[in-house]
Design a protein around this motif. Sequence first.
Motif, PDB file in Angstrom:
ATOM      1  N   UNK A  73       0.914  -1.104   0.090  1.00 52.53           N
ATOM      2  CA  UNK A  73      -0.027   0.162   0.113  1.00 52.53           C
ATOM      3  C   UNK A  73       0.663   1.022  -0.031  1.00 52.53           C
ATOM      4  N   UNK A  74       2.079   1.026   0.451  1.00 52.73           N
ATOM      5  CA  UNK A  74       2.821   2.513   0.498  1.00 52.73           C
ATOM      6  C   UNK A  74       4.656   2.085  -0.198  1.00 52.73           C
ATOM      7  N   UNK A  75       4.971   3.009  -0.729  1.00 51.19           N
ATOM      8  CA  UNK A  75       6.484   2.707  -0.943  1.00 51.19           C
ATOM      9  C   UNK A  75       7.208   3.703  -0.023  1.00 51.19           C
ATOM     10  N   UNK A  76       7.945   3.105   0.735  1.00 51.49           N
ATOM     11  CA  UNK A  76       8.754   4.027   2.059  1.00 51.49           C
ATOM     12  C   UNK A  76      10.255   4.093   1.252  1.00 51.49           C
ATOM     13  N   UNK A  77      10.735   5.535   1.471  1.00 48.90           N
ATOM     14  CA  UNK A  77      12.373   5.580   1.230  1.00 48.90           C
ATOM     15  C   UNK A  77      12.671   5.885   2.707  1.00 48.90           C
ATOM     16  N   UNK A  78      13.953   5.346   3.017  1.00 46.58           N
ATOM     17  CA  UNK A  78      14.491   5.362   4.317  1.00 46.58           C
ATOM     18  C   UNK A  78      15.878   5.896   4.041  1.00 46.58           C
ATOM     19  N   UNK A  79      16.513   6.611   4.980  1.00 50.32           N
ATOM     20  CA  UNK A  79      17.808   6.990   5.445  1.00 50.32           C
ATOM     21  C   UNK A  79      18.781   5.665   5.616  1.00 50.32           C
ATOM     22  N   UNK A  80      19.624   4.985   4.588  1.00 48.35           N
ATOM     23  CA  UNK A  80      19.988   3.863   5.181  1.00 48.35           C
ATOM     24  C   UNK A  80      20.918   3.681   6.415  1.00 48.35           C
ATOM     25  N   UNK A  81      21.346   4.708   6.839  1.00 43.09           N
ATOM     26  CA  UNK A  81      21.927   4.883   8.172  1.00 43.09           C
ATOM     27  C   UNK A  81      21.148   4.857   9.338  1.00 43.09           C
ATOM     28  N   UNK A  82      20.095   5.923   9.296  1.00 43.54           N
ATOM     29  CA  UNK A  82      19.357   6.037  10.593  1.00 43.54           C
ATOM     30  C   UNK A  82      18.015   5.391  10.455  1.00 43.54           C
ATOM     31  N   UNK A  83      17.418   4.899   9.237  1.00 37.08           N
ATOM     32  CA  UNK A  83      16.345   4.269   8.952  1.00 37.08           C
ATOM     33  C   UNK A  83      14.967   5.489   9.159  1.00 37.08           C
ATOM     34  N   UNK A  84      15.521   6.558   9.145  1.00 34.80           N
ATOM     35  CA  UNK A  84      14.389   7.816   9.029  1.00 34.80           C
ATOM     36  C   UNK A  84      13.823   7.694   7.611  1.00 34.80           C
ATOM     37  N   UNK A 241      28.025 -16.041  -8.409  1.00 34.25           N
ATOM     38  CA  UNK A 241      27.765 -15.880  -6.919  1.00 34.25           C
ATOM     39  C   UNK A 241      28.543 -14.723  -6.215  1.00 34.25           C
ATOM     40  N   UNK A 242      27.893 -14.521  -5.017  1.00 32.82           N
ATOM     41  CA  UNK A 242      28.571 -13.346  -4.140  1.00 32.82           C
ATOM     42  C   UNK A 242      28.745 -13.940  -2.747  1.00 32.82           C
ATOM     43  N   UNK A 243      29.961 -13.518  -2.308  1.00 31.02           N
ATOM     44  CA  UNK A 243      30.025 -13.808  -0.941  1.00 31.02           C
ATOM     45  C   UNK A 243      29.471 -12.838  -0.009  1.00 31.02           C
ATOM     46  N   UNK A 244      28.698 -13.353   0.986  1.00 33.51           N
ATOM     47  CA  UNK A 244      28.198 -12.182   2.071  1.00 33.51           C
ATOM     48  C   UNK A 244      29.304 -11.368   2.696  1.00 33.51           C
ATOM     49  N   UNK A 245      30.323 -11.732   2.677  1.00 30.92           N
ATOM     50  CA  UNK A 245      31.606 -10.728   3.185  1.00 30.92           C
ATOM     51  C   UNK A 245      31.584  -9.560   2.333  1.00 30.92           C
ATOM     52  N   UNK A 246      31.388  -9.660   0.945  1.00 27.24           N
ATOM     53  CA  UNK A 246      31.256  -8.521   0.165  1.00 27.24           C
ATOM     54  C   UNK A 246      30.147  -7.663   0.387  1.00 27.24           C
ATOM     55  N   UNK A 247      29.064  -8.199   0.502  1.00 24.08           N
ATOM     56  CA  UNK A 247      27.761  -7.340   0.941  1.00 24.08           C
ATOM     57  C   UNK A 247      28.126  -6.623   2.466  1.00 24.08           C
ATOM     58  N   UNK A 248      28.549  -7.361   3.320  1.00 28.61           N
ATOM     59  CA  UNK A 248      28.711  -6.604   4.827  1.00 28.61           C
ATOM     60  C   UNK A 248      29.605  -5.627   4.601  1.00 28.61           C
ATOM     61  N   UNK A 249      30.809  -5.535   3.673  1.00 26.79           N
ATOM     62  CA  UNK A 249      31.589  -4.628   3.592  1.00 26.79           C
ATOM     63  C   UNK A 249      31.064  -3.345   2.759  1.00 26.79           C
ATOM     64  N   UNK A 250      30.155  -3.729   1.812  1.00 26.27           N
ATOM     65  CA  UNK A 250      29.398  -2.895   0.877  1.00 26.27           C
ATOM     66  C   UNK A 250      28.579  -1.962   1.832  1.00 26.27           C
ATOM     67  N   UNK A 251      27.727  -2.468   2.893  1.00 26.19           N
ATOM     68  CA  UNK A 251      26.798  -2.020   3.655  1.00 26.19           C
ATOM     69  C   UNK A 251      27.120  -1.689   4.889  1.00 26.19           C
ATOM     70  N   UNK A 252      28.184  -1.707   5.333  1.00 25.60           N
ATOM     71  CA  UNK A 252      28.727  -1.861   6.679  1.00 25.60           C
ATOM     72  C   UNK A 252      28.345  -0.488   7.428  1.00 25.60           C
ATOM     73  N   UNK A 253      27.795   0.660   6.889  1.00 27.12           N
ATOM     74  CA  UNK A 253      27.402   1.925   7.740  1.00 27.12           C
ATOM     75  C   UNK A 253      25.942   1.678   7.666  1.00 27.12           C
ATOM     76  N   UNK A 254      25.255   0.911   7.026  1.00 26.60           N
ATOM     77  CA  UNK A 254      24.098   0.791   7.054  1.00 26.60           C
ATOM     78  C   UNK A 254      23.231   0.542   8.199  1.00 26.60           C
ATOM     79  N   UNK A 255      21.867   0.720   8.380  1.00 29.84           N
ATOM     80  CA  UNK A 255      21.056   0.692   9.520  1.00 29.84           C
ATOM     81  C   UNK A 255      21.293  -1.059   9.972  1.00 29.84           C
TER      82      UNK A 255
END
Length: 380
Positions: A73-84, A241-255
């Motif tokens: 019912x709704x598309x929400x855009x959030x700040x990747x760091x704070x979740x705001x 295929x992609x290792x999860x370690x790459x994703x953790x590094x890519x989004x290390x500052x995310x919520x």
Amino acid sequence: MSHSKKIAVIGAGLGGAAMGILLQKAGFDVEVYEQAPAFSRLGAGIHIGPNIMKIFREMGLEHDLEEMGCHSEEWISRNGNTGEVQAQAKLTGYGAAYLTIHRGDMHARQIEALQQDKLHFDKRLSQVEQDEYGVTLTFADGTVTQADIVIGADGINSKIRETILGVEAPLYSGWVAHRAIISGEKLKQLKAKFDLDDCVKWWYEDRHIMAYSTTKERDEYYFVTGVPHPAWDFQGKSFVPCDKAELFETFKDFHPSILAMIEASDDVTKWPLNNRNPLPVWSNGRLVLLGDACHPMKPHMAQGAGMAIEDAAMLTRCLLEEGLENYEQAFSLYEQNRKERASQVQKVSNANTFLKEQEDPSWVYGFDVYAQPLHAEETA
């Protein structure tokens, strides 16, 4: 309505299948050729906006999809760091539902709706020749067939596009998409810790991650990223295929919920996002293009497949309007009535600005391809 002339659709992906269904329902004789030996339920989700659900209504598939997908019912855009919350848009009130669904589930239903004796798998197109009498199609398995017109719904590496415009490799956009599904006990544990939005896009500086439910029961959660990435050789593969370690590094500052999603995900794959410059023409003689074959785009608006399906609806309208005998006029009318819309969506999607800030998305979701008057350029 009965049409004796034969149409060939190359490609039975989401756009090609839609093209086949709509033409068959309109009474045309249509054969659909797919290079893959079979389709499988790949781990990818998809959005079906109200603009596309109205076309599925025309196909007779609207109710089936509503029973399968999550009604967002709704598309929400959030700040990747704070979740705001930085933007949000209602997805209701457009005359049809907004669904998020597993791509494989939707595609399987489309394939079932095609005339099965007119659907041909394991048909890799190798040669195309057209003349005043028709088009000859030669496939890698040695089979040959003829058609009066050919519709290229064969993706960014389209053989039909190559025939019209020559050989040209697609352009690597400089971005990749990571895709993964969360299900079962891992999803239950994730939901126990975090409130998961039905449809959310997390933004952070130069990258993002979009996540949504893919079933009506909300027992499967999917995410896809958009991340800058240096070019490298995929060796002709659509994904690796992609290792999860790459994703953790890519989004290390995310919520924290994003990091928990990565941890809970099943196998992660990485896909290069390729592109093409706008094409000078969409057709030549008896050949015409739709979807990624003529206007590929980054998936950042969740409208790439939608544009192919809108193309299919408009092309069907134009063929009915002009008749198969006047295919060149039909193709011209189709391009005139689709190019501006598809180019606008392509531009915004590639720029990755849609709903990053508060805006009115009705120009996307409120569009009804069947309500648009057909405009033809005046000739002197």
